[in-house]
Write a protein that holds these residues in place. Structure first.
Motif, PDB file in Angstrom:
ATOM      1  N   GLY A 283       0.848  -1.265   0.004  1.00 26.02           N
ATOM      2  CA  GLY A 283      -0.137  -0.010   0.021  1.00 26.02           C
ATOM      3  C   GLY A 283       0.918   1.296   0.023  1.00 26.02           C
ATOM      4  N   LEU A 284       1.943   1.215   0.971  1.00 22.85           N
ATOM      5  CA  LEU A 284       2.669   2.502   0.748  1.00 22.85           C
ATOM      6  C   LEU A 284       3.451   2.682  -0.614  1.00 22.85           C
ATOM      7  CD1 LEU A 284       4.367   2.080   4.424  1.00 22.85           C
ATOM      8  CD2 LEU A 284       2.622   3.793   3.737  1.00 22.85           C
ATOM      9  N   LEU A 285       4.051   1.628  -1.055  1.00 21.78           N
ATOM     10  CA  LEU A 285       4.584   1.593  -2.762  1.00 21.78           C
ATOM     11  C   LEU A 285       3.672   2.252  -3.397  1.00 21.78           C
ATOM     12  CD1 LEU A 285       6.613  -1.452  -2.510  1.00 21.78           C
ATOM     13  CD2 LEU A 285       7.464   0.779  -2.400  1.00 21.78           C
ATOM     14  N   LEU A 286       2.283   1.707  -3.460  1.00 24.53           N
ATOM     15  CA  LEU A 286       1.401   1.992  -4.473  1.00 24.53           C
ATOM     16  C   LEU A 286       1.014   3.721  -4.421  1.00 24.53           C
ATOM     17  CD1 LEU A 286      -0.621   1.238  -6.481  1.00 24.53           C
ATOM     18  CD2 LEU A 286      -2.462   0.719  -4.812  1.00 24.53           C
ATOM     19  N   VAL A 287       0.596   3.920  -3.092  1.00 22.46           N
ATOM     20  CA  VAL A 287       0.486   5.499  -2.971  1.00 22.46           C
ATOM     21  C   VAL A 287       1.497   6.140  -3.300  1.00 22.46           C
ATOM     22  CG1 VAL A 287       0.288   7.072  -0.808  1.00 22.46           C
ATOM     23  CG2 VAL A 287      -1.138   5.212  -0.622  1.00 22.46           C
ATOM     24  N   THR A 288       2.755   5.954  -3.086  1.00 20.93           N
ATOM     25  CA  THR A 288       3.939   6.515  -3.568  1.00 20.93           C
ATOM     26  C   THR A 288       4.052   6.768  -5.155  1.00 20.93           C
ATOM     27  OG1 THR A 288       5.310   6.102  -1.819  1.00 20.93           O
ATOM     28  CG2 THR A 288       6.423   6.700  -3.688  1.00 20.93           C
TER      29      THR A 288
ATOM     30  N   LEU B  55       1.297   6.453  -7.281  1.00 18.83           N
ATOM     31  CA  LEU B  55       0.366   7.049  -7.672  1.00 18.83           C
ATOM     32  C   LEU B  55       0.433   8.403  -7.588  1.00 18.83           C
ATOM     33  CD1 LEU B  55      -2.621   4.912  -6.504  1.00 18.83           C
ATOM     34  CD2 LEU B  55      -1.798   5.309  -9.079  1.00 18.83           C
ATOM     35  N   ALA B  56       1.133   8.987  -6.249  1.00 18.44           N
ATOM     36  CA  ALA B  56       1.410  10.479  -5.988  1.00 18.44           C
ATOM     37  C   ALA B  56       2.392  11.030  -6.959  1.00 18.44           C
ATOM     38  CB  ALA B  56       1.743  10.453  -4.475  1.00 18.44           C
ATOM     39  N   TYR B  57       3.343  10.234  -7.289  1.00 15.12           N
ATOM     40  CA  TYR B  57       4.304  10.716  -8.540  1.00 15.12           C
ATOM     41  C   TYR B  57       3.727  10.931  -9.741  1.00 15.12           C
ATOM     42  CZ  TYR B  57       8.534  10.724 -11.330  1.00 15.12           C
ATOM     43  OH  TYR B  57       9.234  11.225 -12.075  1.00 15.12           O
ATOM     44  N   ASP B  58       3.013   9.970 -10.003  1.00 14.61           N
ATOM     45  CA  ASP B  58       2.218   9.902 -11.419  1.00 14.61           C
ATOM     46  C   ASP B  58       1.270  11.196 -11.306  1.00 14.61           C
ATOM     47  OD1 ASP B  58       1.305   9.082 -14.068  1.00 14.61           O
ATOM     48  OD2 ASP B  58      -0.380   8.210 -13.188  1.00 14.61           O
ATOM     49  N   ALA B  59       0.535  11.330 -10.148  1.00 11.12           N
ATOM     50  CA  ALA B  59      -0.327  12.594 -10.315  1.00 11.12           C
ATOM     51  C   ALA B  59       0.474  14.101 -10.488  1.00 11.12           C
ATOM     52  CB  ALA B  59      -1.412  12.629  -8.985  1.00 11.12           C
ATOM     53  N   PHE B  60       1.534  14.028  -9.736  1.00 11.22           N
ATOM     54  CA  PHE B  60       2.458  14.889  -9.823  1.00 11.22           C
ATOM     55  C   PHE B  60       3.027  15.249 -11.260  1.00 11.22           C
ATOM     56  CE2 PHE B  60       6.914  16.540  -9.816  1.00 11.22           C
ATOM     57  CZ  PHE B  60       6.822  17.943  -9.174  1.00 11.22           C
ATOM     58  N   LYS B  61       3.445  14.113 -11.828  1.00 10.63           N
ATOM     59  CA  LYS B  61       3.869  14.342 -13.345  1.00 10.63           C
ATOM     60  C   LYS B  61       2.758  14.801 -14.327  1.00 10.63           C
ATOM     61  CE  LYS B  61       7.544  13.400 -14.786  1.00 10.63           C
ATOM     62  NZ  LYS B  61       8.645  14.068 -15.005  1.00 10.63           N
TER      63      LYS B  61
END
Length: 67
Positions: free
Chosen positions: A42-47, A49-55
């Motif tokens: 879950g922590l890896l997935l959140v990381t 997805l947050a990076y993808d949203a930022f890009k």
């Protein structure tokens, strides 16, 4: 007369923290290992997805800077 939760605290033991003890046998059981694995996943997935949203946000807000 007293259950395991109802007994008075031992000498030097804070009364309010009795319910927060960690059961180490739970974390070595199958259920505990699965819980730890889902937590790491879950922590890896959140990381990711947050990076993808930022890009995506950067690409849409400033189109000339996308790499």
């Amino acid at each position: 007369m007293f259950g395991s939760r109802d007994k008075p605290p031992a000498e030097g033991e804070p009364e309010g923290l009795r319910g927060f003890a960690v059961d180490k046998t739970f974390f070595t059981s199958l259920k505990g290992l699965l819980l730890e694995a889902e937590l790491v996943f879950g922590l890896l997935l959140v990381t990711v997805l947050a990076y993808d949203a930022f890009k995506i946000y950067r690409a849409e807000m400033v189109p000339g800077l996308s790499r």
